[in-house]
Design an enzyme around this catalytic site. Structure first.
Site, PDB file in Angstrom:
ATOM      1  N   SER A  87       0.849  -1.186   0.000  1.00 21.96           N
ATOM      2  CA  SER A  87       0.000   0.000   0.000  1.00 21.96           C
ATOM      3  C   SER A  87       0.887   1.239   0.000  1.00 21.96           C
ATOM      4  O   SER A  87       2.109   1.139  -0.020  1.00 21.96           O
ATOM      5  CB  SER A  87      -0.941  -0.020   1.200  1.00 21.96           C
ATOM      6  OG  SER A  87      -0.201  -0.169   2.365  1.00 21.96           O
ATOM      7  N   LYS A 127      -2.677   9.940  -8.774  1.00 18.13           N
ATOM      8  CA  LYS A 127      -3.186   8.766  -8.077  1.00 18.13           C
ATOM      9  C   LYS A 127      -4.622   8.536  -8.532  1.00 18.13           C
ATOM     10  O   LYS A 127      -5.537   9.268  -8.151  1.00 18.13           O
ATOM     11  CB  LYS A 127      -3.133   8.976  -6.563  1.00 18.13           C
ATOM     12  CG  LYS A 127      -3.571   7.753  -5.799  1.00 18.13           C
ATOM     13  CD  LYS A 127      -3.175   7.843  -4.340  1.00 18.13           C
ATOM     14  CE  LYS A 127      -3.581   6.590  -3.607  1.00 18.13           C
ATOM     15  NZ  LYS A 127      -5.034   6.367  -3.605  1.00 18.13           N
TER      16      LYS A 127
HETATM   17  O1  D41 Z   1      -2.729   5.583  -9.342  1.00 16.70           O
HETATM   18  C1  D41 Z   1      -2.706   4.886  -8.349  1.00 16.70           C
HETATM   19  N1  D41 Z   1      -3.810   4.644  -7.680  1.00 16.70           N
HETATM   20  C2  D41 Z   1      -1.425   4.294  -7.868  1.00 16.70           C
HETATM   21  C3  D41 Z   1      -1.466   3.335  -6.870  1.00 16.70           C
HETATM   22  C4  D41 Z   1      -0.168   4.650  -8.418  1.00 16.70           C
HETATM   23  N2  D41 Z   1      -0.083   5.566  -9.401  1.00 16.70           N
HETATM   24  N3  D41 Z   1       0.962   4.078  -7.961  1.00 16.70           N
HETATM   25  C5  D41 Z   1       0.933   3.152  -6.970  1.00 16.70           C
HETATM   26  N4  D41 Z   1       2.101   2.599  -6.565  1.00 16.70           N
HETATM   27  C6  D41 Z   1       2.101   1.682  -5.617  1.00 16.70           C
HETATM   28  C7  D41 Z   1       3.422   1.094  -5.202  1.00 16.70           C
HETATM   29  C8  D41 Z   1       4.419   2.169  -4.942  1.00 16.70           C
HETATM   30  C9  D41 Z   1       3.256   0.254  -3.955  1.00 16.70           C
HETATM   31  C10 D41 Z   1       3.922   0.213  -6.315  1.00 16.70           C
HETATM   32  C11 D41 Z   1      -0.299   2.742  -6.392  1.00 16.70           C
HETATM   33  C12 D41 Z   1      -0.223   1.759  -5.387  1.00 16.70           C
HETATM   34  N5  D41 Z   1       0.988   1.244  -5.020  1.00 16.70           N
HETATM   35  C13 D41 Z   1      -1.389   1.210  -4.699  1.00 16.70           C
HETATM   36  N6  D41 Z   1      -2.625   1.189  -5.113  1.00 16.70           N
HETATM   37  C14 D41 Z   1      -3.392   0.588  -4.194  1.00 16.70           C
HETATM   38  C15 D41 Z   1      -2.624   0.229  -3.169  1.00 16.70           C
HETATM   39  C16 D41 Z   1      -1.352   0.603  -3.484  1.00 16.70           C
END
Ligand code: D41
Length: 683
Positions: A87, A127
């Protein structure tokens, strides 16, 4: 026809059509650069469909004709993520972001003091507000997809993901690895969301409250034809496991490579040379947000260099090297119409604000929690006040503050009840606790309802169809007094209830029957022991192996379980010494609820007991600390140096002197791939 084999010519045609369609699909959805019209695409697709219909032998799961969905599944299979899906930690203001950067530079020994001379580069990406998923490709063909779930185990949603146009069914380009797991977010673009809701509303069907729920609801369909009709997209943001791919040096290069193989990546992906540039990126994105065709709830910043990422590692379930800078919660003002008091599962009395409905953070809010008496005092709120309501992401709406200048003369104080609003029993406030509780336990109908709802919920005994409204109805109608009564419900009795058709009633009885076969962790969680959530239930089950062992455990042995301290140990003891709860458990078992005991391995019986392992070089698919923990959990000792007593050496990339020494001493060595296979084979 239909039974004859296709000629070589037709096989070639089908292959060519599939390749062409996949290419055009990718141009359209991933690169936003179509070169043929929609109708030309449809013509090609129809030709392939015709061919496949005539010669079903030609059909393959990666055919673009397969995006229409498949036959409904009876249930989702569980998928264990070989590499956990981590997470993200959050930052809620610029200071927290700068502190994050300082920690990174301190750990990387890059001069934490001189902020403005920092050259630690970050990858920046929006995100997305959707659902995290994992997709596995073998030899470039989409093989299996899963939800993130709790990060360790998710659900197999392969058929649903296959219907999403931006999910490549097979990869294109050079050097496609034999094994590749990508991770990303599935979301519903706003235009599609609005169109979907407009149609649902016109047809008097259920509308979704926001695009996130729409995406989640669409992916959770056992019938992938339903998913196929929903406008979903996938955007990828990291790799999981891979074989035969030497990862590039940076996160951005990874994503660019994934993009070349056919995955959609964020068009806003960029790098920032230092943390000031991150702050600037965040500001710009915040302004851009309103113009985007999808919901974002913040910006994710990741240390760009992978060698740095490896050095930084993880804490708990999140990487140290990434942070989500969340957009501020949205606020709106409205009027507090009334306060009601709800009784929770453990008897806690929660004041709930009834609000004049107001649109905030993408949903209409008409209730907000006021938490407890202390919170009401802190806010100084009265009924009739104008209040500021705040809602961030999926968090329950909060009353942030009161606009005292707008207080009407008719405002009245909030009076806390002296007796339980559901059962009239006395309320008690325990020293050191903010909550006021009803002490009647399961005699109180409100607590009984909550206990039953919890018991039936998804992560507990997962009785599909036994939802909140139905539980209220069943308790009010006197059909259920305690948990075991669930197992004595009859179709006729259910069908007699208002709003429950015969068919749903018999489905429900079947679901109740199916729930009898459960697991010990689920059962423990379902019992609703105070402070025993899913993780603690799992630890308790694994440690004690059977309900009998757990029931007999004293506080000391309870405290030796991971996550269990004196408070939780006390609650567990209290629970299992209460004759009422023991009767409930006995009745549930008599009704047929059962689970297999878990084998508790003694230290000596662990598969690697007595072995000494050495890890050397860098591992690509897991952190060294995780590898060590997994070996230790299997009974092995993990040593820092190689000797004649070493059982085995795991040699990662750039293994140096330890590998040489192992070879000199004839100690067996294995590479990372073999190691991962070995671990999964014995865990
Ligand atoms: O756009 C997203 N929701 C997003 C989620 C993102 N752009 N990068 C993410 N990177 C990670 C890691 C750093 C752990 C590879 C994530 C998430 N995690 C994530 N989404 C849900 C839990 C974690």
């Amino acid at each position: 026809m239909g039974h004859t084999s296709p000629s070589a010519e037709l096989i070639n045609q089908a292959t060519e059509l599939r390749d062409l369609l996949n290419q055009h699909n990718q141009r359209y959805y991933v690169h936003d650069d179509p070169v043929i019209s929609d109708s030309e695409y449809d013509q090609l697709l129809r030709r392939l469909q015709d061919l496949e219909e005539q010669y079903p032998q030609l059909l393959s799961p990666d055919s673009p004709t397969q995006r229409v969905g498949a036959a409904p599944l009876p249930a989702f299979k569980q998928v264990r993520h070989e590499l956990p899906m981590l997470s993200l930690n959050n930052a809620f203001d610029d200071t927290e972001l700068e502190e994050f950067d300082r920690r990174m530079r301190e750990r990387l020994k890059l001069g934490a003091e001189e902020k403005h001379q920092s050259t630690l580069e970050y990858a920046c990406e929006p995100k997305l507000d959707g659902l995290a998923v994992s997709l596995l490709y073998r030899d470039g063909v989409f093989e299996r997809g899963a939800t993130r779930g709790d990060g360790e185990t998710g659900e197999d949603i392969t058929l649903n993901l296959r219907t999403i146009a931006s999910v490549p069914l097979c990869l294109s380009g050079d050097n496609i690895p034999p094994l590749l797991e990508v991770r990303g977010e599935v979301y519903m673009p706003l235009a599609g969301f609005k169109a979907f809701n407009a149609r649902a509303e016109a047809a008097d069907e259920k509308v979704f409250i926001n695009p996130r729920n729409a995406a989640a609801g669409s992916l959770r369909q056992l019938d992938s034809k339903i998913t196929a009709a929903r406008p979903l997209e996938l955007c990828v943001y990291s790799v999981g496991i891979s074989e035969g791919w030497t990862l590039p040096a940076t996160h951005v290069e990874i994503l660019n490579q994934l993009n070349q193989w056919g995955f959609l990546i964020s068009p806003l992906l960029d790098t920032a040379a230092n943390i000031d540039a991150c702050v600037a990126y965040y500001q710009k994105a915040k302004e851009l947000r309103a113009t985007l065709n999808y919901d974002i709830d913040g910006i994710v910043f990741k240390v760009n260099r992978l060698d740095h990422q490896r050095q930084l590692g993880f804490v708990a379930r999140a990487p140290r090297w990434a942070i989500a800078r969340k957009f501020p919660a949205e606020e709106a003002t409205t009027q507090l119409l009334d306060v009601e008091f709800q009784v929770g599962r453990t008897g806690a009395i929660t004041p709930v604000a009834r609000l004049d409905p107001v649109f905030v953070g993408g949903v209409t809010v008409s209730n907000a929690t006021l938490h407890n008496r202390d919170e009401i005092a802190r806010l100084g709120v009265k009924i009739g006040d104008t209040v500021v309501v705040r809602r961030a992401g999926d968090v329950i709406p909060q009353v942030a503050r009161v606009l005292l200048e707008d207080r009407p003369s008719t405002a009245r104080a909030i009076v806390f009840p002296e007796h339980c609003p559901a059962c009239e029993s006395a309320l008690s406030r325990i020293e050191g606790e903010a909550a006021v509780r009803c002490t009647a336990g399961l005699i109180c109908p409100a607590q009984r309802k909550q206990a039953i709802k919890h018991f039936a919920s998804r992560d507990a005994l997962d009785i599909e169809g036994l939802g909140d409204k139905l539980v209220d109805q069943l308790v009010d109608a006197g059909c259920i007094h305690s948990l075991p009564d669930i197992y004595h419900l009859k179709v006729a009795e259910l069908a007699a209830l208002e709003r429950l058709a015969e068919k749903s009633a018999s489905n429900l009885v079947a679901a109740i029957e199916a729930s009898k076969q459960t697991t010990l962790p689920r059962f423990l969680y379902a019992l609703g022991i105070r402070e025993v959530g899913k993780a603690t239930a799992r630890s308790l089950a694994q440690h004690f192996g059977s309900l009998e062992n757990l029931q007999e455990a004293d506080e000391d042995s309870l405290k030796s379980v991971a996550d269990v301290g004196p408070i939780v140990a006390g609650f567990v003891r209290q629970f299992f010494t209460n004759t009422d709860t023991l009767k409930v458990i006995g009745d549930l078992r008599d009704a047929g609820v059962q689970w297999p005991d878990i084998e508790v391995l003694e230290q000596a019986a662990l598969p690697l007991s007595g072995e000494t392992w050495v890890l050397t070089g860098s591992l690509n698919t897991m952190m060294r600390s995780d590898a060590k923990a997994r070996l230790e959990a299997l009974g092995a000792k993990v040593a820092g140096s190689v000797s004649a007593n070493t059982t085995r050496v795991v040699a990662g990339d750039k293994a140096g002197s330890k590998l040489a020494k192992a070879e000199a001493l004839n100690v067996p060595t294995i590479n990372e791939t073999e190691f991962v296979e070995y671990l999964t084979s014995i865990e």
